[in-house]
Design a protein around this motif. Structure first.
Motif, PDB file in Angstrom:
ATOM      1  N   GLU A  23     -29.375 -23.336  -6.271  1.00  0.00           N
ATOM      2  CA  GLU A  23     -30.483 -24.294  -6.198  1.00  0.00           C
ATOM      3  C   GLU A  23     -30.399 -25.303  -7.328  1.00  0.00           C
ATOM      4  N   VAL A  24     -30.106 -24.846  -8.536  1.00  0.00           N
ATOM      5  CA  VAL A  24     -30.009 -25.753  -9.677  1.00  0.00           C
ATOM      6  C   VAL A  24     -28.876 -26.752  -9.487  1.00  0.00           C
ATOM      7  N   VAL A  25     -27.720 -26.252  -9.014  1.00  0.00           N
ATOM      8  CA  VAL A  25     -26.582 -27.143  -8.800  1.00  0.00           C
ATOM      9  C   VAL A  25     -26.911 -28.185  -7.724  1.00  0.00           C
ATOM     10  N   ALA A  26     -27.590 -27.764  -6.657  1.00  0.00           N
ATOM     11  CA  ALA A  26     -27.952 -28.694  -5.588  1.00  0.00           C
ATOM     12  C   ALA A  26     -28.897 -29.781  -6.088  1.00  0.00           C
ATOM     13  N   TRP A  27     -29.897 -29.383  -6.873  1.00  0.00           N
ATOM     14  CA  TRP A  27     -30.843 -30.377  -7.388  1.00  0.00           C
ATOM     15  C   TRP A  27     -30.171 -31.326  -8.367  1.00  0.00           C
ATOM     16  N   LEU A  28     -29.291 -30.814  -9.228  1.00  0.00           N
ATOM     17  CA  LEU A  28     -28.577 -31.683 -10.160  1.00  0.00           C
ATOM     18  C   LEU A  28     -27.675 -32.664  -9.416  1.00  0.00           C
ATOM     19  N   GLY A  29     -27.004 -32.157  -8.375  1.00  0.00           N
ATOM     20  CA  GLY A  29     -26.143 -33.046  -7.596  1.00  0.00           C
ATOM     21  C   GLY A  29     -26.935 -34.143  -6.908  1.00  0.00           C
ATOM     22  N   PHE A  30     -28.100 -33.800  -6.416  1.00  0.00           N
ATOM     23  CA  PHE A  30     -28.930 -34.792  -5.738  1.00  0.00           C
ATOM     24  C   PHE A  30     -29.454 -35.837  -6.717  1.00  0.00           C
ATOM     25  N   LEU A  31     -29.957 -35.377  -7.871  1.00  0.00           N
ATOM     26  CA  LEU A  31     -30.577 -36.286  -8.827  1.00  0.00           C
ATOM     27  C   LEU A  31     -29.556 -37.083  -9.628  1.00  0.00           C
ATOM     28  N   VAL A  32     -28.402 -36.492  -9.897  1.00  0.00           N
ATOM     29  CA  VAL A  32     -27.414 -37.140 -10.749  1.00  0.00           C
ATOM     30  C   VAL A  32     -26.421 -37.979  -9.948  1.00  0.00           C
ATOM     31  N   LEU A  33     -26.101 -37.546  -8.718  1.00  0.00           N
ATOM     32  CA  LEU A  33     -25.089 -38.239  -7.931  1.00  0.00           C
ATOM     33  C   LEU A  33     -25.671 -39.012  -6.750  1.00  0.00           C
ATOM     34  N   VAL A  34     -26.405 -38.310  -5.879  1.00  0.00           N
ATOM     35  CA  VAL A  34     -26.854 -38.929  -4.631  1.00  0.00           C
ATOM     36  C   VAL A  34     -27.799 -40.096  -4.890  1.00  0.00           C
ATOM     37  N   VAL A  35     -28.814 -39.883  -5.710  1.00  0.00           N
ATOM     38  CA  VAL A  35     -29.809 -40.942  -5.946  1.00  0.00           C
ATOM     39  C   VAL A  35     -29.196 -42.170  -6.608  1.00  0.00           C
ATOM     40  N   PRO A  36     -28.463 -42.026  -7.736  1.00  0.00           N
ATOM     41  CA  PRO A  36     -27.888 -43.237  -8.345  1.00  0.00           C
ATOM     42  C   PRO A  36     -26.883 -43.947  -7.436  1.00  0.00           C
ATOM     43  N   VAL A  37     -26.037 -43.177  -6.755  1.00  0.00           N
ATOM     44  CA  VAL A  37     -25.032 -43.805  -5.896  1.00  0.00           C
ATOM     45  C   VAL A  37     -25.686 -44.561  -4.746  1.00  0.00           C
ATOM     46  N   SER A  38     -26.743 -43.999  -4.178  1.00  0.00           N
ATOM     47  CA  SER A  38     -27.418 -44.668  -3.063  1.00  0.00           C
ATOM     48  C   SER A  38     -28.041 -45.994  -3.509  1.00  0.00           C
ATOM     49  N   PHE A  39     -28.684 -46.022  -4.666  1.00  0.00           N
ATOM     50  CA  PHE A  39     -29.242 -47.281  -5.174  1.00  0.00           C
ATOM     51  C   PHE A  39     -28.128 -48.255  -5.569  1.00  0.00           C
ATOM     52  N   PHE A  40     -27.022 -47.728  -6.034  1.00  0.00           N
ATOM     53  CA  PHE A  40     -25.865 -48.556  -6.358  1.00  0.00           C
ATOM     54  C   PHE A  40     -25.338 -49.256  -5.104  1.00  0.00           C
ATOM     55  N   VAL A  41     -25.243 -48.526  -3.987  1.00  0.00           N
ATOM     56  CA  VAL A  41     -24.752 -49.090  -2.735  1.00  0.00           C
ATOM     57  C   VAL A  41     -25.720 -50.154  -2.204  1.00  0.00           C
ATOM     58  N   VAL A  42     -27.020 -49.898  -2.358  1.00  0.00           N
ATOM     59  CA  VAL A  42     -28.011 -50.884  -1.915  1.00  0.00           C
ATOM     60  C   VAL A  42     -27.863 -52.195  -2.686  1.00  0.00           C
ATOM     61  N   ARG A  43     -27.622 -52.095  -3.973  1.00  0.00           N
ATOM     62  CA  ARG A  43     -27.427 -53.299  -4.779  1.00  0.00           C
ATOM     63  C   ARG A  43     -26.181 -54.059  -4.342  1.00  0.00           C
ATOM     64  N   LEU A  44     -25.086 -53.349  -4.093  1.00  0.00           N
ATOM     65  CA  LEU A  44     -23.864 -54.002  -3.642  1.00  0.00           C
ATOM     66  C   LEU A  44     -24.054 -54.654  -2.279  1.00  0.00           C
ATOM     67  N   ASP A  45     -24.770 -53.982  -1.400  1.00  0.00           N
ATOM     68  CA  ASP A  45     -25.031 -54.552  -0.075  1.00  0.00           C
ATOM     69  C   ASP A  45     -25.793 -55.867  -0.202  1.00  0.00           C
ATOM     70  N   TYR A  46     -26.714 -55.913  -1.129  1.00  0.00           N
ATOM     71  CA  TYR A  46     -27.471 -57.150  -1.346  1.00  0.00           C
ATOM     72  C   TYR A  46     -26.577 -58.264  -1.884  1.00  0.00           C
ATOM     73  N   GLU A  47     -25.686 -57.937  -2.821  1.00  0.00           N
ATOM     74  CA  GLU A  47     -24.835 -58.951  -3.430  1.00  0.00           C
ATOM     75  C   GLU A  47     -23.802 -59.498  -2.451  1.00  0.00           C
ATOM     76  N   LEU A  48     -23.337 -58.674  -1.510  1.00  0.00           N
ATOM     77  CA  LEU A  48     -22.273 -59.089  -0.593  1.00  0.00           C
ATOM     78  C   LEU A  48     -22.801 -59.652   0.717  1.00  0.00           C
ATOM     79  N   ARG A  49     -24.090 -59.853   0.823  1.00  0.00           N
ATOM     80  CA  ARG A  49     -24.689 -60.350   2.067  1.00  0.00           C
ATOM     81  C   ARG A  49     -24.806 -61.870   2.019  1.00  0.00           C
TER      82      ARG A  49
END
Length: 264
Positions: free
Chosen positions: A86-112
Motif C-alpha cells: 500500500e505504501v509503495v502504491a501511494w508513493l508511486g501515485f503521488l511521486v510519479l503519476v500525479v507529476p507526470v500527468s500534469f507535465f503531459v498536460v502542460r506539454l499538450d498545451y504548448e504543442l497545440r
C-alpha cells in the motif's frame, strides 16, 4: 519557443515546438492560458476521484483480508506485506503519476496550434505522438461553438468544424481530454475568441466558394458578368447586319431572275 520550461525534452524527442506553417497563412491561433487551467482542474478532479476510490477499495478489501487471515500463524507477516504494498502504491501515485500527468498536460498545451491558410485549416496537437489534421474550405459544412459551464466561467470555448461525410449519425466525443476525434471534424479547443475564429473560418469558406477552385486573388482579376454584355451586344448587331445584307442580296437575285424571261 525559448520560454517553454520543457524545451529540453522536446529537443530530446526531436519535436519542433512550432509547426512548419505553409506559405500564405492567414491567421494563427493558440489555446488560451485559461485552457491550461481548465485541463489542470479536470485532471485534479480525476485524481481526487481516483484517490477516493482507492481508499474505499482498500478499506473494503482490508476487512475481507482481515477476516480471511484471522487465526493464521503468518497473519502478522502477510499484514506487513500488504501495508508495504500500500505504501509503495501511494508513493508511486503521488511521486510519479500525479507529476507526470500534469507535465503531459502542460506539454499538450504548448504543442497545440491552430492555423488558417488560403485553402484550408490546420490543427496540430499531441505530445508523444503529434497529430496534424488539415481540412479544405471546400468541404466544410458546419462551424459551431461548444462551451460547458466550467469553460463559461473561465471565458473559453471550443470551435467545432465539420466537413462532408461527418453526418449526425457519427458519434464523436465531446470530452476535452479525448483525442479520438472523428475523421470529419476538427476542434479549436480552449480558445478565448471563439466567435472571431468562427467568423474567420466562415469568411474563408465564403471567399473560397465565391472564387471557385482558384486562388483568392482571382476574385479581383475575374471579369464581371456585366462586363461581357457590350461585346455580346456588338456581336449580335453585327450578325443582324450581315443577315439583313444577305436577305437583300437574295431578294435582288430573285427580282433579276423574274425580269429576264419577260425580256426574251
Amino acid at each position: 519557443m525559448s520560454d517553454v520550461p520543457h524545451a529540453w525534452l522536446l529537443r530530446f524527442l526531436k519535436v519542433d515546438p512550432e509547426p512548419q506553417l505553409p506559405e500564405g497563412t492567414v491567421r494563427v491561433f493558440r489555446a488560451a492560458p485559461q485552457y491550461l487551467s481548465y485541463r489542470r482542474v479536470l485532471l485534479g478532479f480525476k485524481h481526487v476521484l481516483a484517490i477516493v476510490g482507492a481508499v474505499m477499495a482498500w478499506v473494503f478489501l482490508g476487512r475481507i483480508f482481515a477476516n480471511v487471515l484471522r487465526g493464521l500463524p503468518a497473519t502478522a507477516l502477510v499484514t506487513s506485506i500488504l501495508y508495504a504494498v500500500e505504501v509503495v502504491a501511494w508513493l508511486g501515485f503521488l511521486v510519479l503519476v500525479v507529476p507526470v500527468s500534469f507535465f503531459v498536460v502542460r506539454l499538450d498545451y504548448e504543442l497545440r496550434w491552430y492555423a488558417l491558410t488560403d485553402r484550408s485549416l490546420r490543427v496540430r496537437e499531441g505530445v508523444m505522438s503529434l497529430r496534424e489534421k488539415t481540412m479544405t474550405f471546400a468541404n466544410i459544412q458546419q462551424v459551431s461553438i461548444h462551451q460547458n459551464p466550467i469553460q463559461r466561467v473561465l471565458g473559453i470555448a471550443d470551435v467545432k468544424v465539420e466537413t462532408a461525410g461527418g453526418g449526425s449519425g457519427s458519434r464523436s466525443s465531446e470530452s476535452d481530454t479525448d483525442t479520438q476525434e472523428h475523421l470529419h471534424e476538427a476542434r479549436f479547443r480552449g480558445v478565448s475568441n471563439p466567435e472571431a475564429i468562427r467568423d474567420a473560418i466562415m469568411e474563408c469558406v465564403r471567399r473560397h466558394r465565391d472564387t471557385g477552385l482558384g486562388e483568392p486573388s482571382e476574385l479581383a482579376t475575374r471579369p464581371e458578368s456585366g462586363a461581357a454584355a457590350p461585346s455580346t451586344l456588338e456581336a449580335a448587331q453585327e450578325l443582324l447586319t450581315e443577315v439583313r445584307a444577305l436577305r437583300g442580296a437574295l431578294a435582288s437575285g430573285e427580282s433579276a431572275a423574274r425580269v429576264t424571261p419577260r425580256a426574251s
